[in-house]
Enzyme design. Structure first.
Site, mmCIF file in Angstrom:
data_model
loop_
_atom_site.group_PDB
_atom_site.id
_atom_site.type_symbol
_atom_site.label_atom_id
_atom_site.label_comp_id
_atom_site.label_asym_id
_atom_site.label_seq_id
_atom_site.Cartn_x
_atom_site.Cartn_y
_atom_site.Cartn_z
ATOM 1 N N GLU A 144 -2.154 2.703 13.163
ATOM 2 C CA GLU A 144 -1.604 1.467 13.729
ATOM 3 C C GLU A 144 -0.144 1.717 14.082
ATOM 4 O O GLU A 144 0.611 2.249 13.264
ATOM 5 C CB GLU A 144 -1.737 0.322 12.728
ATOM 6 C CG GLU A 144 -3.202 -0.076 12.529
ATOM 7 C CD GLU A 144 -3.392 -1.350 11.716
ATOM 8 O OE1 GLU A 144 -2.628 -1.573 10.763
ATOM 9 O OE2 GLU A 144 -4.317 -2.107 12.042
ATOM 10 N N CYS A 171 0.840 -1.198 0.000
ATOM 11 C CA CYS A 171 0.000 0.000 0.000
ATOM 12 C C CYS A 171 0.873 1.245 0.000
ATOM 13 O O CYS A 171 0.462 2.290 -0.477
ATOM 14 C CB CYS A 171 -0.918 -0.003 1.212
ATOM 15 S SG CYS A 171 0.010 -0.196 2.737
HETATM 16 P P1 NAD Z 1 -8.839 -7.038 -0.363
HETATM 17 O O1 NAD Z 1 -9.617 -5.825 0.022
HETATM 18 O O2 NAD Z 1 -9.233 -7.773 -1.572
HETATM 19 O O3 NAD Z 1 -8.857 -8.095 0.822
HETATM 20 C C1 NAD Z 1 -8.469 -7.772 2.143
HETATM 21 C C2 NAD Z 1 -9.097 -8.753 3.103
HETATM 22 O O4 NAD Z 1 -10.510 -8.587 3.062
HETATM 23 C C3 NAD Z 1 -8.836 -10.219 2.775
HETATM 24 O O5 NAD Z 1 -8.706 -10.931 3.992
HETATM 25 C C4 NAD Z 1 -10.102 -10.627 2.049
HETATM 26 O O6 NAD Z 1 -10.357 -12.012 2.134
HETATM 27 C C5 NAD Z 1 -11.123 -9.837 2.841
HETATM 28 N N1 NAD Z 1 -12.394 -9.604 2.147
HETATM 29 C C6 NAD Z 1 -12.616 -9.422 0.824
HETATM 30 N N2 NAD Z 1 -13.928 -9.247 0.600
HETATM 31 C C7 NAD Z 1 -14.540 -9.305 1.808
HETATM 32 C C8 NAD Z 1 -15.894 -9.200 2.252
HETATM 33 N N3 NAD Z 1 -16.899 -8.977 1.405
HETATM 34 N N4 NAD Z 1 -16.133 -9.325 3.582
HETATM 35 C C9 NAD Z 1 -15.139 -9.523 4.454
HETATM 36 N N5 NAD Z 1 -13.848 -9.633 4.112
HETATM 37 C C10 NAD Z 1 -13.558 -9.518 2.803
HETATM 38 O O7 NAD Z 1 -7.321 -6.563 -0.417
HETATM 39 P P2 NAD Z 1 -6.043 -7.442 -0.798
HETATM 40 O O8 NAD Z 1 -6.050 -7.668 -2.265
HETATM 41 O O9 NAD Z 1 -5.920 -8.603 0.125
HETATM 42 O O10 NAD Z 1 -4.878 -6.431 -0.404
HETATM 43 C C11 NAD Z 1 -4.430 -5.433 -1.240
HETATM 44 C C12 NAD Z 1 -5.022 -4.096 -0.828
HETATM 45 O O11 NAD Z 1 -4.736 -3.857 0.546
HETATM 46 C C13 NAD Z 1 -4.416 -2.939 -1.573
HETATM 47 O O12 NAD Z 1 -5.416 -2.024 -1.919
HETATM 48 C C14 NAD Z 1 -3.466 -2.326 -0.549
HETATM 49 O O13 NAD Z 1 -3.183 -0.967 -0.742
HETATM 50 C C15 NAD Z 1 -4.205 -2.554 0.712
HETATM 51 N N6 NAD Z 1 -3.302 -2.519 1.849
HETATM 52 C C16 NAD Z 1 -3.366 -1.447 2.678
HETATM 53 C C17 NAD Z 1 -2.500 -1.354 3.751
HETATM 54 C C18 NAD Z 1 -2.540 -0.179 4.668
HETATM 55 O O14 NAD Z 1 -1.976 -0.280 5.749
HETATM 56 N N7 NAD Z 1 -3.155 0.934 4.304
HETATM 57 C C19 NAD Z 1 -1.570 -2.379 3.979
HETATM 58 C C20 NAD Z 1 -1.533 -3.468 3.103
HETATM 59 C C21 NAD Z 1 -2.425 -3.524 2.045
#
Ligand code: NAD
Length: 488
Positions: free
Chosen positions: A466, A292
């Site tokens: 965090e 991210c």
């Molecule tokens: P994602 O939003 O697809 O998934 C994140 C989590 O949410 C996973 O555990 C997934 O299984 C869960 N999820 C998905 N749909 C859901 C639903 N309907 N209900 C409940 N849970 C659900 O994201 P990703 O592809 O795993 O990660 C990449 C994204 O995360 C990028 O956009 C990145 O920028 C962001 N990210 C942000 C930070 C931060 O600290 N700001 C850190 C790491 C990643």
């Protein structure tokens, strides 16, 4: 370091609910793959709605005793977890490389970073403080105390399988909260192994519950609807975050949201170019661009743009691509086919609109989901990758001519997680602190993550922080008590 097969066998394959490791209520399972080979490396339980309700019961039942456990004791359990993690750092690093693909040296770095949250919050637990004072009229005393929020639901992404878990679990436990954690379906093994480590460190049954599932919504639905849940902490994409916030609204849940980013990386004409190139490589290619905090848009002064592009291209051409377990590899696989297709389509759009491809630009033949590290210069306004989070190893350079223009370009996004600025002018650096709309900034620094600092975004990059002194307050709620003047 344990060998791959023994390590994978040692990881629990079940759900952790109330201190018991068990299969899903309907026996369903889900496969976990190595993105470098496409092979299935482990099959684990896939939780159902019933399992979610059982985990909610466990977290609610364990809360009264855990929140009353002395803070020092909670801190010492976290400190033991830190020590155990450091002893097994190589194994945790290898496990992350196997399920997520990042090069082993970077996975080792994540163990250090992720572990620091355990140590930091072990130290913060006994420092939860309140205050006592007189009201201005002198007629009463104001007592302010801090209390654990309650059972929490923690949802984490696949890109930092350990650090995203410790960054939430450590402050929650330090504050006296119990948790249900749902790791990403793509990389659940590290969280399962870490939960087993927490049990060993002395975390009581029900304080940490783990649900893995191929259907995130079937477990998040019942948990978010349960009135005993008091907090949602989510890290992931902005789109999913918004959906979960909508669901959290009906229970008026406390929420922490660590969402997507679109980090600008500004290189001014007075920058130390060697430092800027080093910073750029770290900010772009760490985690294969899947962070991210990854620099998404390189906004470079027109007088140094050619030189900067040439230098980063030379560095990128020397990068070794391969399975993260191989010595010297800097670029592992992307997480899946979708990520490769997305990188390819963003590069195609940038080139179609007049960008110059200087390195890479295409997927690397499998097995595995590899994409060559890429540099594109002269990226034109309106190009998709200036708006979208790239989440891959694509370094895109757009030139600017004035400071005002650079700031306008940097802030031209709905995201506001982090920005990077390279300049040797103190006054310009200070102006950037005041003008860039991001929750974090690297000033002549390409890596900003640190357990002692408040990590978090502005705008659509999230809510809450965090780490740092702020991190524990996400899991505490304030009570004010009025008492009469004891001398009256
Ligand atoms: P994602 O939003 O697809 O998934 C994140 C989590 O949410 C996973 O555990 C997934 O299984 C869960 N999820 C998905 N749909 C859901 C639903 N309907 N209900 C409940 N849970 C659900 O994201 P990703 O592809 O795993 O990660 C990449 C994204 O995360 C990028 O956009 C990145 O920028 C962001 N990210 C942000 C930070 C931060 O600290 N700001 C850190 C790491 C990643």
């Amino acid at each position: 370091m344990t060998d791959e097969t023994t390590l994978l066998e040692s990881v629990p394959a079940g759900l952790l609910i109330g201190g018991q490791w068990r299969g899903a209520s309907d026996g369903a399972t889900v496969d976990v793959h190595d993105p470098a080979t496409g092979d299935v490396i482990k099959t684990i339980a896939s939780a159902t709605s019933d399992d979610a309700r059982a985990a909610m019961d466990a977290a609610a039942d364990a809360f009264p005793a855990w929140s009353r456990t002395p803070a020092r004791e909670r801190g010492e359990i976290l400190r033991r977890a830190f020590d155990l993690l450091m002893e097994r750092a190589d194994d945790f690093a290898l496990l992350m490389t196997l399920e997520m693909g990042k090069p082993l040296a970077q996975a080792r770095g994540e163990v250090t970073y992720g572990g620091e949250f355990l140590r930091w919050f072990a130290e913060e637990a006994p420092r939860i403080a309140g205050r006592y004072g007189s009201n201005p009229e002198g007629t009463g005393r104001v007592v302010v105390s801090q209390h654990a929020v309650g059972p929490c639901f923690l949802v984490t992404p696949w890109n930092f399988p350990l650090a995203m878990a410790t960054r939430k679990i450590a402050p929650a436990l330090a504050a006296g909260c119990t948790v249900i954690i749902k790791p990403a379906t793509l990389t659940p093994l590290t969280t399962l192994a870490f939960a087993a480590l927490l049990e060993e460190a002395g975390v009581p049954a029900g304080v940490v519950n783990v649900l893995t599932s191929s259907s995130a919504s079937s477990i998040s639905g019942p948990i978010l609807a349960d009135p005993r849940l008091r907090k949602l902490s989510f890290t992931g994409s902005t789109g999913v975050g918004i959906k979960l916030m909508e669901q959290a609204a009906s229970g008026v849940l406390r929420t922490s949201m660590e969402l997507g980013g679109n980090a600008p990386f500004l290189v001014f004409e007075d920058a130390d170019l060697d430092a800027a190139v080093d910073g750029a490589i770290a900010a772009k290619f760490r985690n294969i661009g899947q962070a991210c905090t990854a620099a998404n848009r390189f906004i470079v002064h027109e007088s140094v743009a050619e030189e900067f592009a040439a230098r980063v291209t030379a560095r990128v051409e020397a990068m070794r691509i391969g399975r993260g377990t191989e010595e010297g590899v800097e670029i592992g696989p992307l997480i899946d086919d979708r990520a490769v297709d997305k990188a390819a389509s963003l590069v195609a759009d940038a080139v179609k609109r007049g960008g110059r491809l200087l390195a890479g630009g295409a997927a690397v033949e499998g097995p595995g989901t590899f994409f060559a590290p890429t540099v594109i210069s002269d990226v034109k306004p309106g190009t998709e990758l200036l708006r979208e989070e790239i989440f891959g190893p694509v370094l895109a350079i757009a030139p600017f001519s004035t400071e005002d223009q650079a700031v306008q370009m940097a802030n031209d996004t709905e995201y506001g997680l982090v920005s990077y600025v390279y300049t040797q002018s103190l006054a310009r650096g200070q102006r950037m602190i005041e003008r860039l709309e991001t929750g974090m900034m690297g000033l002549n620094a390409g890596i900003i993550s640190n357990a002692a600092a408040p990590f978090g975004g502005w705008k659509m990059s999230g809510l809450g922080r965090e780490g740092g002194a702020e991190g524990i307050h996400e899991y505490l709620q304030t009570k004010y008590t009025m008492t009469p003047d004891p001398f009256a």
